[in-house]
Enzyme design. Structure first.
Site, PDB file in Angstrom:
ATOM      1  N   CYS A 179       0.886  -1.190   0.247  1.00 14.16           N
ATOM      2  CA  CYS A 179       0.551   0.018   0.081  1.00 14.16           C
ATOM      3  C   CYS A 179       0.618   1.049  -0.303  1.00 14.16           C
ATOM      4  CB  CYS A 179      -1.193   0.180   0.511  1.00 14.16           C
ATOM      5  SG  CYS A 179      -2.075  -0.992   1.065  1.00 14.16           S
ATOM      6  N   TRP A 183      -2.653  -2.895  -1.575  1.00 19.39           N
ATOM      7  CA  TRP A 183      -2.372  -4.624  -1.927  1.00 19.39           C
ATOM      8  C   TRP A 183      -3.043  -4.531  -0.906  1.00 19.39           C
ATOM      9  CZ3 TRP A 183      -0.457  -8.179   1.107  1.00 19.39           C
ATOM     10  CH2 TRP A 183       0.281  -9.905   0.646  1.00 19.39           C
TER      11      TRP A 183
END
Ligand code: F6R
Length: 614
Positions: free
Chosen positions: A2, A75
């Site tokens: 992320c 993610w």
């Protein structure tokens, strides 16, 4: 894992945030989103899939002008990678917008409490509950900073959070615990990012934040506190690379660019390591000679590619220092009750410096009174900050998800560590250390030679487009190279690939060998030991069963020729240093094969660059 961006300033926040997300997309690409504060409301857009989908959405439906915004590239952990689970998430009344990297471990409890109070949660994420909790706080009358501090006190797990409040348009507030976050310091504008790549085109002045901190950025100010509101200092630093390092520079992939940067990266990692008197010096290391003399065991902990660097390091450290070395996957380390004490040196190898498994492992080691030395490529990241000592690799930013120059420079740092300990402990004579240093200093030139032969490797790679399985064989320091070659192929070409110690094959895996199976063999240099001959025996065994052997062998090795269906030449270097040259053709092979298969080499499916969840 992320990517997170925040901005306050005179520029269009949407442009700054989306550009930042582009530079952080390597951290996750399951979805992307932005939220801006405009006219007392939050305007947001989010889309599953790569950033390009969000950009298309923004082109079709532009958000209003704003100087305050946050963004996220995901993610997925909690919830499928779809539009609804994409960040930012909003509070119940759409007053607070929030993005998150990490995992909130007590999210089920918190969610149940919110639902019992009538909150309707739209997504399956742990993030949305934090948006609701922060919004409840601001609705009670406190400012966004206080709201964030209070909410952080009840959260468990790992998180970086960045939030905006529709009613407080010039403020972005972030918090971090066990997850990365840096502040970019501008003139009349400030930035937040998971790493400095997010804002490198705007400023190279950054502020490193400690654990459990809340940071508030406005146009003119940056304030850092702990979770209870007490002021704390961040550490300012200047980033020593610029925007060009974060661009592809004419290459099709970051990975290919980074493979070709390796001569430079290795040279940079070796730079300034010798004093005028010719002695090895590791300035940033912070371990005294007495502490080093005290070491009677080394345990290396790392994950993935960094773990393979650790396997190579074991050969080097044991050979040069005679100190026993164990190499352990960081995710396994603390669960096996390792035997540690103050004379154990724990070496944590991590390119990103943020890998959660490795971070937890070093914390465990420190509770057992062991000294921890980090080998890391990312200045200011958590693992070196929490270690007693550090050796920074100087690879520059590694953006391709599959590690390349990160690995080679980790090897360099491991060799330097081994030689330095040998120097301090006196286990090797100075002239021998000097000789190895000269061999290391010649490596960038050798890598150039390997890279000059890239076309031959590309041809070989393209011949294997229809292949379903590839094996890799190595011995001694070539064994981890075989494992690394196989990992590269799995990661980006999605092929079944396995690395084996050549001598182990006959104990089972040889049953996999069938007619035409490609096997890449890392052939050790010829030496006084039996390694080379034994490798040839292993190669003969697989050829006898129909395998097609692609051998990586040093210049002048004619003995290998009858056993190689294809031969890639390597420069002549000692066996311990051979991984520095032998890995390169395997990287090129994987990169080209994945390209020929039509895969996105820089953003392979299911992966993210820095794995900040356990
Ligand atoms: C492989 C790769 C990963 C990382 C692993 C550890 O190409 O990149 O296997 O090596 O996730 O990451 P760091 O070194 O950042 O701790």
């Amino acid at each position: 894992m992320c990517g997170i961006v925040g901005y306050v300033g005179p520029q269009q926040a949407q442009d700054v945030v989306v550009e930042g997300l582009r530079r952080l997309e390597y951290r996750g690409y399951d979805s992307a989103g932005v939220a801006l504060v405009s006219g007392g409301a939050i305007a947001d857009a989010k889309k599953a899939g790569k950033l390009a989908n969000l950009e298309k959405e923004l082109a079709d439906r532009p958000l209003p002008a704003s100087g305050t915004g946050i963004g996220h590239t995901r993610w997925a952990t909690h919830g499928a990678p779809n539009d609804v689970n994409a960040h930012p998430h909003l509070g119940h009344d759409r007053r607070v917008g929030l993005v998150h990297n990490g995992i909130i471990e007590n999210f089920a409890d918190l969610r149940a409490r919110l639902e019992a109070d009538g909150h309707v949660l739209l997504s399956e994420t742990d993030t949305e509950i934090v948006a609701h909790l922060v919004e409840l706080q601001v609705a009670s009358g406190v400012d966004l900073t206080t709201a964030m501090q209070r909410v952080c006190q009840v959260l468990e797990g790992a998180f970086t959070l960045v939030a905006v409040d529709a009613e407080d348009p010039d403020r972005v507030v972030a918090a971090r615990r066990n997850s990365p976050l840096v502040v970019g310091l501008g003139e009349g504008e400030n930035f937040l990012g998971s790493d400095v790549a997010a804002f490198i085109e705007h400023t190279r002045d950054a502020l490193e934040l400690g654990q459990d901190t809340v940071v508030t950025i406005t146009r003119d100010g940056v304030e850092v506190t702990d979770f209870h509101g007490a002021p704390v200092e961040g550490t300012r630093y200047h980033v020593d690379w610029d925007l060009s390092a974060a661009e592809k520079d004419g290459h099709d992939w970051f990975m290919r660019k980074e493979i070709f940067e390796q001569p430079r990266a290795v040279a940079d990692s070796l730079l300034g390591r010798r004093s005028q008197a010719g002695l090895l010096q590791l300035d940033e290391m912070r371990l005294s000679d007495d502490e080093i003399r005290d070491i009677d065991k080394v345990i290396i902990i790392a994950a993935g590619t960094s773990f393979y660097a650790g396997m190579v390091a074991k050969y080097a450290i044991e050979h040069w220092t005679r100190i026993p070395v164990e190499v352990e996957l960081s995710s396994e380390f603390r669960y096996r009750d390792p035997i540690l004490d103050h004379s154990t040196l724990v070496v944590a190898i991590s390119q990103s410096g943020e890998t959660a498994d490795t971070l937890q492992a070093i914390r465990h080691a420190r509770t057992q009174r062991s000294r921890v030395l980090a080998i890391c490529n990312t200045n200011g990241s958590t693992i070196p900050r929490e270690s007693d000592a550090v050796i920074y690799t100087h690879a520059g930013p590694e953006i391709g998800v599959a590690s390349t120059k990160g690995f080679l420079t980790q090897l360099v740092a491991c060799y330097l560590l081994a030689l330095y300990v040998a120097q301090v402990k006196g286990t090797r004579y100075g002239d021998e250390i000097d000789e190895v240093m000269r061999q290391l200093e010649a490596i960038p030139g050798h890598i150039e030679t390997v890279l000059a032969g890239a076309e031959q490797v590309y041809d070989l790679a393209r011949e294997h487009v229809g292949t379903r399985s590839v094996l890799f064989l190595g011995r001694h320091a070539g064994y981890p190279v075989a494992l690394e070659g196989a990992l590269k192929l799995k990661e980006i070409a999605y092929l079944h690939a396995e690395g084996f110690a050549a001598g182990e094959l006959k104990h089972g895996p040889i049953a996999l060998v069938e007619e035409g199976l490609p096997i890449l063999c890392v052939v050790p240099p010829r030496g006084r030991d039996q390694l080379h001959e034994k490798m040839i025996s292993g190669i003969q065994e697989v050829r006898a069963r129909g395998a097609r052997t692609i051998c990586l062998a040093e210049e002048g090795d004619t003995r290998i020729e009858p056993y190689a269906d294809a031969l890639v030449r390597l420069p002549r270097v000692p066996v311990l240093l051979q991984p520095l040259v032998a890995t390169v053709p395997l990287q090129l092979f994987a990169c080209e094969l994945a390209t020929a298969l039509g895969h996105d080499v820089d953003q392979p499916r299911n992966l993210a660059k820095s794995v900040t969840v356990e």
